[in-house]
Design a protein around this motif. Structure first.
Motif, PDB file in Angstrom:
ATOM      1  N   TRP A   3       0.758  -1.187   0.063  1.00 52.55           N
ATOM      2  CA  TRP A   3      -0.224   0.153  -0.221  1.00 52.55           C
ATOM      3  C   TRP A   3       0.893   1.158   0.027  1.00 52.55           C
ATOM      4  N   GLU A  36     -15.393   7.398   2.136  1.00 54.67           N
ATOM      5  CA  GLU A  36     -15.569   6.273   0.854  1.00 54.67           C
ATOM      6  C   GLU A  36     -14.980   6.897  -0.334  1.00 54.67           C
ATOM      7  N   PRO A  89      -7.509  -1.257  -6.325  1.00 50.92           N
ATOM      8  CA  PRO A  89      -7.702  -1.492  -4.677  1.00 50.92           C
ATOM      9  C   PRO A  89      -7.435  -0.314  -4.143  1.00 50.92           C
ATOM     10  N   ARG A  91      -7.773   1.627  -0.046  1.00 55.72           N
ATOM     11  CA  ARG A  91      -8.203   1.778   1.216  1.00 55.72           C
ATOM     12  C   ARG A  91      -8.122   2.911   2.024  1.00 55.72           C
ATOM     13  N   LEU A  92      -8.585   3.091   3.266  1.00 53.18           N
ATOM     14  CA  LEU A  92      -8.443   4.199   4.048  1.00 53.18           C
ATOM     15  C   LEU A  92      -7.897   3.735   5.398  1.00 53.18           C
ATOM     16  N   GLU A  93      -7.083   4.723   5.968  1.00 51.79           N
ATOM     17  CA  GLU A  93      -6.362   4.325   7.289  1.00 51.79           C
ATOM     18  C   GLU A  93      -6.103   5.692   7.891  1.00 51.79           C
ATOM     19  N   ASP A 100      -2.852   0.384  -3.850  1.00 50.81           N
ATOM     20  CA  ASP A 100      -2.314  -0.864  -3.853  1.00 50.81           C
ATOM     21  C   ASP A 100      -0.994  -0.570  -5.005  1.00 50.81           C
TER      22      ASP A 100
END
Length: 110
Positions: A3, A36, A89, A91-93, A100
């Protein structure tokens, strides 16, 4: 998956988009809700329209040139239009957007 931290989610306006340059070309980051984000090709397959300049609604984006609508989950054109955009792909963190890196390291032969 490896990531890569791209940006803060607050860098993208709600129901808006931004562009990230990658080895595979420009990728649009589309913020559809408070927490989102989707990543997809920034180029419409119909006439090459910049999707990041289109209208983000629900979990879709509408091309600014000819109103083709793409589902950001699958990349599939909706309605009577046929075509597809590549999705990636994401994502949230901790309020950060991660892509990716392995997906962008792959290059197809031209």
């Amino acid at each position: 998956m490896s990531w890569i931290d791209i940006a803060a989610i607050t860098d993208i306006p709600l129901r808006g988009a931004r562009v990230v340059k990658t080895p595979l070309g420009c990728v649009g980051l589309f913020r559809t809700a408070e927490a989102e984000v989707f990543a997809a090709s920034n180029t419409c397959p119909h006439k090459g329209g910049p999707l990041s300049e289109g209208i983000v609604h629900g979990q879709s984006v509408t091309c600014p040139l000819h109103n083709w609508v793409f589902d950001l989950n699958t990349g599939q054109a909706q309605g009577a239009d046929t075509g597809q955009i590549q999705t990636y792909p994401v994502r949230l963190e901790g309020g950060r957007i991660l892509l990716d890196g392995a997906a962008f390291a792959k290059r197809s032969a031209a």
